[in-house]
Design an enzyme around this catalytic site. Structure first.
Site: not given
Ligand code: F6P
Length: 322
Positions: A14, A24-25, A75, A106, A129, A131, A133, A175, A191, A254-255
């Site tokens: 992702g 760039r770096a 992919r 990973d 990433t 995540d 993670d 994820r 909350e 969007i994230q």
């Molecule tokens: O690993 C980044 C991520 O955005 C995860 O948070 C999410 O589960 C996954 O990729 C979504 O993957 P895709 O863009 O292939 O739907």
């Protein structure tokens, strides 16, 4: 190890804000140190299908502020087979690439390790990433920007939810990792924070919301991490038990976009220059990370063997602040 002259760069998995700043770096620090650089398009797919381009210093001009990745990402089914990886290796060597910098998570690091194990190629991994993670590093590239994007959304949701006395259930990515939810929940004043790593009792949360309503608290924010439950089921339980009007917002991709924050650009600069340094030092099959604000590197296999855990101290702290 033979002398390295040409470094290939690819982004895989992702996309994450800060990947361009890292490209760039790596490029600029490699050229500064006398290496030539090649960009590989669409991650491992570009290696298998020979989409390799010459990179000059100007190739990475005006990208530091851009989200996504100019190298694109994909992919690649073919790369999961030894034959595909052999084709990748053959294309790499034909292009004169003798070391590979892989920016990804990973899965991307596992691919780099396979390529190295089977063909003896030099690889260095930069964690990219949203995540966060990967257990061996405190932060991955893109996490800070993603959390800030979630915070922007939570701030907006809070305005409207408060005005209508509603409960906001915000679903975020990650994820199997709850870090985006945990950090955005703490900094957004949520909350309740629901993460996959910690079991929770949704009935008890709904009862709590009901009681808080009786005390005069009419609006709440629940941050739900991907992998920590189904938003529609949670909405139903909370609405039925508490009587609250629950609105679900799934933030989705969007994230993943947006201009990288200062923190991610700085991380990209530090990770990218360190990648070049490692290759100069003759260190390979390493991944770069950050621990206690110090740039670190360790063996890929060792890094991948570590299991990411939620920061229990932060998680417990969150429950004392709502
Ligand atoms: O690993 C980044 C991520 O955005 C995860 O948070 C999410 O589960 C996954 O990729 C979504 O993957 P895709 O863009 O292939 O739907």
């Amino acid at each position: 190890m033979s002398e390295i002259k040409c470094i290939g760069i690819l982004t895989s998995g992702g996309d994450a804000p800060g990947m361009n700043a890292a490209i760039r770096a790596v490029t600029r620090s490699a050229i500064f140190n006398g290496f030539s650089v090649k960009g590989i398009m669409r991650g491992y797919k570009g290696l298998v299908f020979n989409e390799i381009v010459e990179f000059k210093s100007q190739s990475v001009s005006n990208i530091i502020q851009l989200g996504g990745t100019i190298l694109k990402t994909a992919r690649c089914k073919e790369f999961t087979t030894p034959e595909g990886r052999k084709a990748a290796y053959d294309n790499m060597t034909a292009a004169g690439i003798d070391a590979l910098v892989v920016i990804g998570g990973d899965g991307s690091f596992t691919g780099a390790r396979c390529l190295s194990d089977e063909n003896g190629i030099n690889v260095v991994g930069i964690p990219g990433t949203i995540d966060n993670d990967l257990a061996y590093t405190d932060y991955t590239l893109g996490f800070d920007t993603a959390v800030n994007t979630v915070l922007w959304a939570i701030n907006n949701l809070r305005d409207t939810m408060t005005s209508h006395d509603r409960v906001s259930l915000v679903k975020v990515m990650g994820r199997r990792c709850g870090d985006i939810a945990l950090y955005s929940g703490i900094c957004g004043g949520a909350e309740y924070i629901l993460v996959p790593e910690v079991p929770y009792d949704i009935q008890a949360i709904a009862e709590d919301i009901k009681k808080s309503k009786e005390r005069g608290k009419t609006s709440n924010i629940i941050v739900l991490a991907e992998g920590a439950g189904n938003e529609q089921e949670i909405k139903t339980i909370v609405s039925v038990i508490s009587g609250a009007d629950v609105k679900v917002t799934t933030l989705g991709h969007i994230q993943r976009g947006g201009t990288p924050t200062m923190a991610d650009r700085m991380l990209a600069a530090r990770f990218g220059t360190r990648a070049t340094e490692l290759l100069i030092e003759g260190k390979t099959n390493r991944v770069i990370g950050i621990k206690n604000n110090k740039i670190i590197d360790l063996d890929i296999t060792e890094a991948l063997s570590q299991t990411k855990k939620i920061d229990k101290h932060l998680y417990d702290m969150a429950s004392k602040l709502c």
